[in-house]
Write a protein that holds these residues in place. Structure first.
Motif, PDB file in Angstrom:
ATOM      1  N   LEU A 197       0.862  -1.236   0.114  1.00  0.00           N
ATOM      2  CA  LEU A 197       0.017  -0.004   0.093  1.00  0.00           C
ATOM      3  C   LEU A 197       0.775   1.179   0.027  1.00  0.00           C
ATOM      4  CD1 LEU A 197      -3.014  -0.964   2.694  1.00  0.00           C
ATOM      5  CD2 LEU A 197      -2.966  -0.886  -0.131  1.00  0.00           C
ATOM      6  N   GLY A 198       2.041   1.428   0.717  1.00  0.00           N
ATOM      7  CA  GLY A 198       2.894   2.604   0.688  1.00  0.00           C
ATOM      8  C   GLY A 198       3.348   2.909  -0.683  1.00  0.00           C
ATOM      9  N   TRP A 199       3.306   2.248  -1.692  1.00  0.00           N
ATOM     10  CA  TRP A 199       3.827   2.618  -3.086  1.00  0.00           C
ATOM     11  C   TRP A 199       2.825   3.738  -3.560  1.00  0.00           C
ATOM     12  CZ3 TRP A 199       8.238   1.634  -4.852  1.00  0.00           C
ATOM     13  CH2 TRP A 199       8.807   0.417  -4.595  1.00  0.00           C
ATOM     14  N   ARG A 200       1.683   3.907  -3.056  1.00  0.00           N
ATOM     15  CA  ARG A 200       0.806   5.005  -3.463  1.00  0.00           C
ATOM     16  C   ARG A 200       1.411   6.457  -3.031  1.00  0.00           C
ATOM     17  NH1 ARG A 200      -4.109   3.318   0.815  1.00  0.00           N
ATOM     18  NH2 ARG A 200      -3.209   3.843   2.669  1.00  0.00           N
ATOM     19  N   ASP A 201       2.282   6.330  -2.131  1.00  0.00           N
ATOM     20  CA  ASP A 201       2.982   7.697  -1.951  1.00  0.00           C
ATOM     21  C   ASP A 201       4.230   7.991  -2.364  1.00  0.00           C
ATOM     22  OD1 ASP A 201       0.792   8.188  -0.031  1.00  0.00           O
ATOM     23  OD2 ASP A 201       1.846   6.842   1.662  1.00  0.00           O
ATOM     24  N   ARG A 202       4.776   7.099  -3.180  1.00  0.00           N
ATOM     25  CA  ARG A 202       6.022   7.000  -3.814  1.00  0.00           C
ATOM     26  C   ARG A 202       6.196   7.762  -5.303  1.00  0.00           C
ATOM     27  NH1 ARG A 202       9.173   7.817  -1.050  1.00  0.00           N
ATOM     28  NH2 ARG A 202       7.622   8.142   0.567  1.00  0.00           N
ATOM     29  N   SER A 203       4.827   8.307  -5.897  1.00  0.00           N
ATOM     30  CA  SER A 203       4.866   9.137  -6.886  1.00  0.00           C
ATOM     31  C   SER A 203       3.628  10.016  -6.987  1.00  0.00           C
ATOM     32  CB  SER A 203       4.905   8.341  -8.057  1.00  0.00           C
ATOM     33  OG  SER A 203       4.442   9.057  -9.348  1.00  0.00           O
ATOM     34  N   THR A 204       3.849  11.241  -7.276  1.00  0.00           N
ATOM     35  CA  THR A 204       2.548  12.198  -7.635  1.00  0.00           C
ATOM     36  C   THR A 204       1.740  11.666  -8.496  1.00  0.00           C
ATOM     37  OG1 THR A 204       4.150  13.579  -8.891  1.00  0.00           O
ATOM     38  CG2 THR A 204       4.129  14.213  -6.509  1.00  0.00           C
ATOM     39  N   ASP A 205       2.177  10.789  -9.426  1.00  0.00           N
ATOM     40  CA  ASP A 205       1.228  10.299 -10.597  1.00  0.00           C
ATOM     41  C   ASP A 205       0.908   8.818 -10.095  1.00  0.00           C
ATOM     42  OD1 ASP A 205      -0.367   9.834 -12.718  1.00  0.00           O
ATOM     43  OD2 ASP A 205       1.427  10.026 -14.171  1.00  0.00           O
ATOM     44  N   TYR A 206       0.503   8.475  -9.320  1.00  0.00           N
ATOM     45  CA  TYR A 206       0.109   6.999  -8.807  1.00  0.00           C
ATOM     46  C   TYR A 206      -0.806   6.436  -9.562  1.00  0.00           C
ATOM     47  CZ  TYR A 206      -0.769   3.063  -6.090  1.00  0.00           C
ATOM     48  OH  TYR A 206      -1.006   1.531  -5.482  1.00  0.00           O
ATOM     49  N   GLN A 207      -0.816   5.323 -10.247  1.00  0.00           N
ATOM     50  CA  GLN A 207      -1.590   5.118 -11.416  1.00  0.00           C
ATOM     51  C   GLN A 207      -2.776   3.976 -10.684  1.00  0.00           C
ATOM     52  OE1 GLN A 207      -2.109   5.925 -14.748  1.00  0.00           O
ATOM     53  NE2 GLN A 207      -1.213   7.467 -13.903  1.00  0.00           N
ATOM     54  N   GLY A 208      -2.247   3.567  -9.253  1.00  0.00           N
ATOM     55  CA  GLY A 208      -3.419   2.669  -8.944  1.00  0.00           C
ATOM     56  C   GLY A 208      -2.568   1.060  -8.478  1.00  0.00           C
ATOM     57  N   HIS A 209      -3.353   0.388  -7.852  1.00  0.00           N
ATOM     58  CA  HIS A 209      -2.947  -1.050  -7.671  1.00  0.00           C
ATOM     59  C   HIS A 209      -3.725  -2.051  -8.251  1.00  0.00           C
ATOM     60  CE1 HIS A 209      -0.787  -4.108  -5.111  1.00  0.00           C
ATOM     61  NE2 HIS A 209      -2.027  -4.491  -5.095  1.00  0.00           N
ATOM     62  N   GLN A 210      -3.069  -3.145  -8.943  1.00  0.00           N
ATOM     63  CA  GLN A 210      -3.863  -4.346  -9.549  1.00  0.00           C
ATOM     64  C   GLN A 210      -3.429  -5.559  -9.136  1.00  0.00           C
ATOM     65  OE1 GLN A 210      -3.962  -4.376 -13.822  1.00  0.00           O
ATOM     66  NE2 GLN A 210      -4.406  -1.918 -13.807  1.00  0.00           N
ATOM     67  N   VAL A 211      -4.418  -6.412  -8.977  1.00  0.00           N
ATOM     68  CA  VAL A 211      -4.072  -7.586  -8.441  1.00  0.00           C
ATOM     69  C   VAL A 211      -4.256  -9.005  -9.549  1.00  0.00           C
ATOM     70  CG1 VAL A 211      -4.597  -9.609  -6.661  1.00  0.00           C
ATOM     71  CG2 VAL A 211      -4.926  -6.975  -5.935  1.00  0.00           C
ATOM     72  N   ILE A 212      -3.305  -9.553  -9.552  1.00  0.00           N
ATOM     73  CA  ILE A 212      -3.271 -10.821 -10.661  1.00  0.00           C
ATOM     74  C   ILE A 212      -3.268 -12.133  -9.861  1.00  0.00           C
ATOM     75  CG2 ILE A 212      -2.506  -9.334 -12.394  1.00  0.00           C
ATOM     76  CD1 ILE A 212       0.116 -10.760 -12.141  1.00  0.00           C
TER      77      ILE A 212
END
Length: 244
Positions: A197-212
């Motif tokens: 979840l912390g990756w959402r704060d690592r870019s000002t252009d966060y493209q979201g999270h996907q699960v495969i």
């Protein structure tokens, strides 16, 4: 020796360059298996850390900064005049993230960074990266490797890779010119969706999270890699990398 390996013959004329950073202990030569299924116009590169495959005789890298500096320097050329996408798997995602930061500072920012099966940076503050116990190392291995005669060799390579993260400091500022997408495996118990979840704060252009629908070790399998690379190759792809 160079840190980059090329897997597409017409890479010089390709509009997009994708760079794969494998997980700890792994090499990139298995990327040969995905080239036939890749879309046209994609130049595929892999990052090869020392101490494995065709770099078996090279001494391990001493620290993360050394790896980031070398890879960043080799990517300056591909980063100019074409779209550059970084795909990092597990530990490779942290290395890819740091390379993206370096390229941004140098004015050659990648278009996008995709991090897969990777705990977000803050989790590394509590990981015993300098000398992980055997139980933690084997938990990170593919079951087929864990139960094989090559387990000791794999553990040594993995230990040297994880040592790169000793003393890692989480950057205070996010990426500003590079979009970021995170991808987790539904059956992954090494790097869970919650731990990413912390990756959402690592870019000002966060493209979201996907699960495969995959586990931690299947991200380097041919079909999974092909899906990831085919999805991130072009400008409209980050929001629909894979379906799962």
């Amino acid at each position: 020796m160079s840190y980059l390996r090329s897997f597409t013959a017409d890479g010089g004329s390709a509009a997009t360059t994708a760079v794969v950073f494998p997980q700890a202990g792994a090499g990139c030569l298995r990327l040969h298996s995905v080239t036939a299924a890749l879309p046209t116009g994609l130049n595929l590169l892999g990052v090869q850390l020392p101490g494995r495959e065709d770099r078996l005789e090279d001494p391990p890298a001493n620290d993360l900064a050394e790896v980031v500096d070398r890879v960043g320097a080799e990517l300056r050329g591909p980063a100019r005049g074409r779209s550059l996408v970084l795909l990092g798997l597990s530990l490779g995602a942290l290395i890819a993230y740091e390379v993206a930061r370096k390229l941004e500072l140098e004015g050659t920012a990648p278009r996008s960074l995709v991090v897969a099966a990777a705990r977000s940076p803050e989790h590394w503050k509590s990981f015993p990266a300098a000398d992980p116990p055997w139980e933690e190392l084997t938990a990170l291995m593919h079951p087929a490797v864990r139960d094989s005669e090559s387990a000791r060799y794999a553990a040594a390579t993995m230990r040297s890779d994880l040592r790169l993260m000793a003393g890692y400091r989480v950057p205070s500022a996010p990426l500003t010119s590079t979009s970021l997408l995170s991808v987790s495996g539904r059956r992954d118990d090494v790097a869970t969706t919650a731990q990413m979840l912390g990756w959402r704060d690592r870019s000002t252009d966060y493209q979201g999270h996907q699960v495969i629908d995959t586990d931690h070790h299947e991200f380097m399998d041919q079909d999974v890699l092909t899906g990831l690379l085919s999805g991130i190759a072009f400008e409209d792809a980050p929001r629909r990398v894979v379906r799962g």
